[in-house]
Design a protein around this motif. Sequence first.
Motif, short mmCIF file in Angstrom:
data_model
loop_
_atom_site.label_atom_id
_atom_site.label_comp_id
_atom_site.label_asym_id
_atom_site.label_seq_id
_atom_site.Cartn_x
_atom_site.Cartn_y
_atom_site.Cartn_z
N PHE A 299 -2.70 -6.89 -9.56
CA PHE A 299 -3.33 -5.58 -9.58
C PHE A 299 -2.30 -4.50 -9.26
N PHE A 300 -1.41 -4.76 -8.34
CA PHE A 300 -0.33 -3.83 -8.00
C PHE A 300 0.50 -3.53 -9.25
N LEU A 301 0.87 -4.57 -9.99
CA LEU A 301 1.67 -4.38 -11.20
C LEU A 301 0.89 -3.64 -12.28
N GLY B 7 -6.61 1.60 0.38
CA GLY B 7 -6.63 1.95 1.80
C GLY B 7 -6.51 0.74 2.71
N ARG B 8 -7.14 -0.35 2.31
CA ARG B 8 -7.06 -1.59 3.09
C ARG B 8 -5.78 -2.37 2.80
N GLY B 9 -5.18 -2.08 1.64
CA GLY B 9 -4.01 -2.86 1.23
C GLY B 9 -4.40 -4.23 0.73
N LYS C 263 0.84 -1.20 0.00
CA LYS C 263 0.00 0.00 0.00
C LYS C 263 0.88 1.25 0.00
N GLY C 264 1.90 1.26 0.82
CA GLY C 264 2.81 2.40 0.90
C GLY C 264 3.57 2.62 -0.39
N LEU C 265 4.03 1.54 -1.01
CA LEU C 265 4.75 1.66 -2.28
C LEU C 265 3.85 2.25 -3.36
#
Length: 79
Positions: free
Chosen positions: A58-60, A50-52, A12-14
């Motif tokens: 999906f991140f990629l 927000g929840r991570g 989430k932070g990244l």
Amino acid sequence: MPEDLEKQYQAKGLLRAEMARRNSSYEDLAEKLKGIGVEENPKNFSNKVGRGSFTAGFFLQCLEAIGCKSVRIVDGSDD
């Protein structure tokens, strides 16, 4: 804190950091995701981040959508 929860916070932070570097809002990123074929409602996207609670895939996709080619992962220990 359980390790999986720590990794969710880290992901989430990244993602938030990369969005901030590009001055991208959740609405901007949702629109950019549409451009690569991923339909995501900005509100749902904001909640998910927000929840991570998102997959590595999906991140990629998010990184691709904002034009991020690399990220530096620091675990807090000496490099």
